[in-house]
Design a protein around this motif. Structure first.
Motif, PDB file in Angstrom:
ATOM      1  N   ILE A 193     -28.212 -15.138 -35.356  1.00  0.00           N
ATOM      2  CA  ILE A 193     -27.325 -15.387 -34.103  1.00  0.00           C
ATOM      3  C   ILE A 193     -27.043 -15.856 -32.923  1.00  0.00           C
ATOM      4  CG2 ILE A 193     -25.068 -14.865 -33.219  1.00  0.00           C
ATOM      5  CD1 ILE A 193     -25.403 -11.976 -35.948  1.00  0.00           C
ATOM      6  N   MET A 194     -26.684 -17.291 -33.293  1.00  0.00           N
ATOM      7  CA  MET A 194     -27.108 -17.875 -31.210  1.00  0.00           C
ATOM      8  C   MET A 194     -25.973 -18.006 -31.485  1.00  0.00           C
ATOM      9  SD  MET A 194     -29.352 -20.924 -31.069  1.00  0.00           S
ATOM     10  CE  MET A 194     -29.636 -21.840 -29.684  1.00  0.00           C
ATOM     11  N   HIS A 195     -25.472 -18.410 -29.995  1.00  0.00           N
ATOM     12  CA  HIS A 195     -24.403 -18.083 -29.166  1.00  0.00           C
ATOM     13  C   HIS A 195     -24.572 -19.586 -28.052  1.00  0.00           C
ATOM     14  CE1 HIS A 195     -26.008 -18.056 -25.112  1.00  0.00           C
ATOM     15  NE2 HIS A 195     -26.502 -17.218 -25.420  1.00  0.00           N
ATOM     16  N   GLY A 196     -23.940 -20.308 -28.645  1.00  0.00           N
ATOM     17  CA  GLY A 196     -23.396 -21.787 -27.652  1.00  0.00           C
ATOM     18  C   GLY A 196     -22.796 -21.349 -26.245  1.00  0.00           C
ATOM     19  N   TYR A 197     -22.983 -22.099 -25.853  1.00  0.00           N
ATOM     20  CA  TYR A 197     -22.340 -21.559 -24.097  1.00  0.00           C
ATOM     21  C   TYR A 197     -21.047 -22.099 -24.304  1.00  0.00           C
ATOM     22  CZ  TYR A 197     -27.349 -21.669 -22.932  1.00  0.00           C
ATOM     23  OH  TYR A 197     -28.651 -20.889 -23.638  1.00  0.00           O
ATOM     24  N   ALA A 198     -20.185 -21.869 -22.630  1.00  0.00           N
ATOM     25  CA  ALA A 198     -19.252 -22.438 -22.238  1.00  0.00           C
ATOM     26  C   ALA A 198     -19.520 -23.484 -21.233  1.00  0.00           C
ATOM     27  CB  ALA A 198     -18.092 -21.334 -22.018  1.00  0.00           C
ATOM     28  N   PRO A 199     -18.752 -24.537 -21.091  1.00  0.00           N
ATOM     29  CA  PRO A 199     -19.049 -25.501 -20.404  1.00  0.00           C
ATOM     30  C   PRO A 199     -18.771 -24.843 -18.546  1.00  0.00           C
ATOM     31  CG  PRO A 199     -17.262 -26.529 -21.885  1.00  0.00           C
ATOM     32  CD  PRO A 199     -17.370 -24.371 -22.151  1.00  0.00           C
ATOM     33  N   PRO A 200     -19.821 -25.265 -18.150  1.00  0.00           N
ATOM     34  CA  PRO A 200     -20.038 -24.022 -16.632  1.00  0.00           C
ATOM     35  C   PRO A 200     -19.128 -25.675 -15.697  1.00  0.00           C
ATOM     36  CG  PRO A 200     -21.215 -24.636 -16.884  1.00  0.00           C
ATOM     37  CD  PRO A 200     -21.179 -25.344 -18.143  1.00  0.00           C
ATOM     38  N   LEU A 201     -18.799 -24.860 -14.489  1.00  0.00           N
ATOM     39  CA  LEU A 201     -18.199 -25.949 -13.490  1.00  0.00           C
ATOM     40  C   LEU A 201     -18.715 -26.412 -12.036  1.00  0.00           C
ATOM     41  CD1 LEU A 201     -15.176 -24.342 -12.726  1.00  0.00           C
ATOM     42  CD2 LEU A 201     -14.976 -26.368 -14.215  1.00  0.00           C
ATOM     43  N   PRO A 202     -19.467 -27.542 -12.082  1.00  0.00           N
ATOM     44  CA  PRO A 202     -20.420 -27.738 -11.151  1.00  0.00           C
ATOM     45  C   PRO A 202     -20.168 -27.213  -9.556  1.00  0.00           C
ATOM     46  CG  PRO A 202     -19.364 -29.449 -11.439  1.00  0.00           C
ATOM     47  CD  PRO A 202     -18.807 -28.325 -12.318  1.00  0.00           C
ATOM     48  N   SER A 203     -19.648 -25.994  -9.468  1.00  0.00           N
ATOM     49  CA  SER A 203     -20.004 -25.615  -8.444  1.00  0.00           C
ATOM     50  C   SER A 203     -20.532 -26.106  -7.029  1.00  0.00           C
ATOM     51  CB  SER A 203     -18.998 -24.444  -8.341  1.00  0.00           C
ATOM     52  OG  SER A 203     -20.511 -23.723  -8.714  1.00  0.00           O
ATOM     53  N   GLY A 204     -21.857 -26.178  -7.288  1.00  0.00           N
ATOM     54  CA  GLY A 204     -23.021 -25.857  -6.533  1.00  0.00           C
ATOM     55  C   GLY A 204     -23.258 -24.394  -5.969  1.00  0.00           C
ATOM     56  N   ARG A 205     -22.519 -23.822  -6.248  1.00  0.00           N
ATOM     57  CA  ARG A 205     -22.998 -21.987  -7.143  1.00  0.00           C
ATOM     58  C   ARG A 205     -24.454 -21.603  -7.297  1.00  0.00           C
ATOM     59  NH1 ARG A 205     -17.929 -20.891  -7.018  1.00  0.00           N
ATOM     60  NH2 ARG A 205     -17.925 -20.312  -8.987  1.00  0.00           N
ATOM     61  N   GLY A 206     -25.254 -21.151  -7.123  1.00  0.00           N
ATOM     62  CA  GLY A 206     -26.100 -20.946  -7.224  1.00  0.00           C
ATOM     63  C   GLY A 206     -26.518 -19.096  -7.271  1.00  0.00           C
ATOM     64  N   ARG A 281     -19.843 -13.200 -14.919  1.00  0.00           N
ATOM     65  CA  ARG A 281     -19.684 -12.064 -14.199  1.00  0.00           C
ATOM     66  C   ARG A 281     -19.971 -11.025 -15.436  1.00  0.00           C
ATOM     67  NH1 ARG A 281     -16.274 -12.461  -9.870  1.00  0.00           N
ATOM     68  NH2 ARG A 281     -15.178 -14.664  -9.394  1.00  0.00           N
ATOM     69  N   ASN A 282     -20.061  -9.959 -14.929  1.00  0.00           N
ATOM     70  CA  ASN A 282     -20.815  -9.002 -15.337  1.00  0.00           C
ATOM     71  C   ASN A 282     -19.802  -8.636 -16.673  1.00  0.00           C
ATOM     72  OD1 ASN A 282     -22.486  -8.705 -13.645  1.00  0.00           O
ATOM     73  ND2 ASN A 282     -22.067  -6.995 -12.652  1.00  0.00           N
ATOM     74  N   SER A 283     -17.990  -8.459 -16.238  1.00  0.00           N
ATOM     75  CA  SER A 283     -16.859  -8.449 -17.534  1.00  0.00           C
ATOM     76  C   SER A 283     -17.032  -9.515 -18.412  1.00  0.00           C
ATOM     77  CB  SER A 283     -15.677  -8.499 -16.549  1.00  0.00           C
ATOM     78  OG  SER A 283     -15.543  -9.736 -15.840  1.00  0.00           O
ATOM     79  N   ALA A 284     -17.349 -10.852 -17.909  1.00  0.00           N
ATOM     80  CA  ALA A 284     -17.414 -11.106 -19.241  1.00  0.00           C
ATOM     81  C   ALA A 284     -18.750 -11.598 -19.866  1.00  0.00           C
ATOM     82  CB  ALA A 284     -17.132 -13.340 -18.630  1.00  0.00           C
ATOM     83  N   TYR A 285     -19.989 -11.291 -19.608  1.00  0.00           N
ATOM     84  CA  TYR A 285     -21.160 -10.831 -20.461  1.00  0.00           C
ATOM     85  C   TYR A 285     -20.059  -9.514 -21.713  1.00  0.00           C
ATOM     86  CZ  TYR A 285     -23.835 -14.191 -18.469  1.00  0.00           C
ATOM     87  OH  TYR A 285     -25.123 -15.250 -17.761  1.00  0.00           O
ATOM     88  N   ALA A 286     -19.810  -8.724 -20.550  1.00  0.00           N
ATOM     89  CA  ALA A 286     -19.569  -7.176 -21.444  1.00  0.00           C
ATOM     90  C   ALA A 286     -18.316  -8.081 -22.685  1.00  0.00           C
ATOM     91  CB  ALA A 286     -18.668  -6.382 -20.887  1.00  0.00           C
ATOM     92  N   ARG A 287     -16.924  -8.898 -22.318  1.00  0.00           N
ATOM     93  CA  ARG A 287     -16.493  -9.119 -23.548  1.00  0.00           C
ATOM     94  C   ARG A 287     -17.662 -10.364 -24.428  1.00  0.00           C
ATOM     95  NH1 ARG A 287     -13.062 -13.401 -20.822  1.00  0.00           N
ATOM     96  NH2 ARG A 287     -13.920 -11.738 -18.863  1.00  0.00           N
ATOM     97  N   LEU A 292     -19.965 -10.757 -30.510  1.00  0.00           N
ATOM     98  CA  LEU A 292     -21.230 -10.628 -31.232  1.00  0.00           C
ATOM     99  C   LEU A 292     -21.272  -9.495 -31.688  1.00  0.00           C
ATOM    100  CD1 LEU A 292     -24.579 -12.114 -28.418  1.00  0.00           C
ATOM    101  CD2 LEU A 292     -22.430 -12.861 -30.374  1.00  0.00           C
ATOM    102  N   ALA A 293     -21.517  -8.614 -31.289  1.00  0.00           N
ATOM    103  CA  ALA A 293     -21.095  -7.019 -31.855  1.00  0.00           C
ATOM    104  C   ALA A 293     -20.296  -6.949 -33.210  1.00  0.00           C
ATOM    105  CB  ALA A 293     -21.030  -5.706 -31.019  1.00  0.00           C
ATOM    106  N   ALA A 294     -19.258  -7.397 -32.978  1.00  0.00           N
ATOM    107  CA  ALA A 294     -18.697  -7.643 -33.801  1.00  0.00           C
ATOM    108  C   ALA A 294     -18.604  -8.109 -35.052  1.00  0.00           C
ATOM    109  CB  ALA A 294     -16.845  -8.771 -33.591  1.00  0.00           C
ATOM    110  N   MET A 295     -19.343  -9.763 -34.390  1.00  0.00           N
ATOM    111  CA  MET A 295     -20.366 -10.733 -35.699  1.00  0.00           C
ATOM    112  C   MET A 295     -20.864  -9.214 -36.663  1.00  0.00           C
ATOM    113  SD  MET A 295     -20.613 -14.067 -33.893  1.00  0.00           S
ATOM    114  CE  MET A 295     -21.469 -14.616 -35.128  1.00  0.00           C
TER     115      MET A 295
END
Length: 300
Positions: A193-206, A281-287, A292-295
């Motif tokens: 199982i390999m995840h893709g990414y969602a498109p991030p925003l070039p916010s300039g935040r590190g 965010r932490n909550s998004a990683y949990a989601r 993935l757990a359902a898969m």
């Protein structure tokens, strides 16, 4: 859009102390006597349950989405909220090329051993139900991102070096096909199982960690160098590359029943779920871990 922010909202307000306690708790396969009820500002989310010795171990390799020191990550959440035992080789900042073939070298320019051999040995030994793989983000973002871009001064319409983009995505696909073949040769009954990414925003935040800049940003500097100053245009360029990466993973999944693509784009809110240019965010990683757990649990 699926949104479990309310369920995991406490993860986003944890103190540094509580976050590190969370990560320590999920760092290994703890014995029942170690799994005592804990207090703290994440206790409402529950505690990791004692492991049953008969439960399967999963194997994982990946980048910072599986190994994120300043926050939680997908592996943490799969352990914490879904009780998976996971042997993880993930290393933040890793690239596909280094994970699969090895690019690091030592004194005298002698090549260092490729870690993927250790991954394959673990897959062969453990015969996991699932091999989890996270990679590709660092092959597009960071110092690599600049190579995909034309300078705005050229007035080329889409700002992407199409010949380079074509070459790199063909290379990504070839590496991933090789990875799939080698994992399945080691354990034919394992599902990848390999995840893709969602498109991030070039916010300039590190990444900010303990009050200091830890890493990044990875997108806006390249856009600034190439004088692509319109934020919407920069975001659209990033989205095109990420969407193309997901399309490639979808093609691989369509041709191999033992390879599954976890498309995370419907799960992630582009305005609220990114804590910096590359991490959630932490909550998004949990989601994401829920998905993935359902898969994993749906597999025979």
């Amino acid at each position: 859009m699926t949104n479990g922010t309310d369920t995991y909202a406490a993860l986003d307000t944890m103190s540094e102390e509580a976050l590190q306690a969370f990560k320590v708790e999920t760092a290994g396969s703890l014995l029942p006597e170690d799994m005592q009820e804990r207090s703290g500002d994440y206790a409402v989310l529950g505690t990791v349950r004692p492991f049953d010795a008969a439960e399967p171990v999963l194997v994982a390799e990946g980048d910072s989405w599986f190994d994120y020191l300043p926050g939680t990550d997908i592996i943490d959440c799969l352990k914490k909220f879904h009780n998976f035992r996971i042997k993880s080789f993930a290393d933040a900042g890793d690239t596909l090329e280094n994970m699969i073939y090895g690019t690091e070298y030592g004194s005298g320019f002698s090549p260092k051993p490729c870690q993927f051999q250790l991954v394959l040995e673990a897959v062969d030994r453990l015969r996991p139900k699932v091999f989890l793989f996270s990679g590709g983000g660092n092959d597009i973002a960071g110092t690599e991102f600049e190579a995909y871009l034309d300078h705005a001064g050229t007035k080329r319409p889409d700002f992407l070096r199409q010949t380079y983009v074509e070459h790199m995505f063909e290379y990504f696909e070839a590496m991933l096909k090789d990875m799939i073949d080698r994992v399945l040769a080691a354990s034919p009954e394992t599902t990848i199982i390999m995840h893709g990414y969602a498109p991030p925003l070039p916010s300039g935040r590190g990444v900010q960690f303990l009050g200091f800049k830890f890493a990044g940003p990875w997108l806006r500097p390249a856009l600034a160098k190439k004088r692509i100053t319109d934020f919407a245009m920069g975001a659209a360029i990033v989205a095109r590359l990420i969407n193309r990466y997901n399309a490639m993973l979808g093609r691989l999944a369509a041709t191999n029943s033992r390879f599954l693509h976890a498309d995370l784009r419907p799960l992630i809110d582009p305005k609220n779920d990114w804590v910096n240019e590359l991490h959630l965010r932490n909550s998004a990683y949990a989601r994401v871990a829920d998905h993935l757990a359902a898969m994993i649990n749906s597999l025979p």
